[in-house]
Design a protein around this motif. Structure first.
Motif: not given
Length: 145
Positions: A37-39, A41-43, A46-47, A50, A97, A100-101
């Motif tokens: 899943s994205p980190g 705070g990130y969607g 964004a993931a 990256a 990354a 984020e990802s």
């Protein structure tokens, strides 16, 4: 050869994900899970961006150092620093990354993480795999220029 390579990567990812899930469910960290899943705070966008960028960098470096022919002036046909170049890309991509990802940079790794925690990961699997495959295609296009 390519189809067998992809099949072996996917089977290995499924087995690794199942083994990881089994060990985690029986160990001291059974309450937690590693999920795709994205980190925080990130969607997914964004993931995915990256993953696309760093997968493209990794795939380009693999193409450049492991498949290109050395110049005629080189004494051997081997490119000895290729492992360092590829490993450096994986490390840099994972660190850059990761927040984020997760920094998977490989659809097989994404599949393994999704198998480890299927309920929490299924929504992110297909989008991230498509971003990673797009990064690989971008690398091939740039390499062929």
């Amino acid at each position: 050869d390519g189809a067998l390579y992809v099949a072996s990567q996917l089977v290995a990812a499924l087995v690794a994900g199942a083994v990881c899930a089994t060990f985690r469910s029986a160990g001291p960290a059974e309450a937690g899970s590693i999920r795709l899943s994205p980190g925080a705070g990130y969607g997914l966008a964004a993931a995915g961006a990256a993953e696309l960028f760093f997968t493209a960098v990794l795939a380009y470096v693999v193409l450049a150092v492991a498949t290109a022919r050395p110049p005629a002036s080189q004494l051997t046909r081997q490119s000895f620093p290729f492992a360092l170049a590829i490993g450096s890309c994986v490390t840099a991509g994972g660190f850059a990354a990761g927040a984020e990802s997760g920094g998977e940079l490989n659809p097989a790794v994404a599949l393994g993480l999704a198998v480890n925690s299927p309920a929490a990961s299924l929504g992110a699997l297909l989008p991230l795999v498509l971003w990673e495959l797009s990064g690989a295609v971008l690398a091939v296009v740039v390499f062929r220029l």
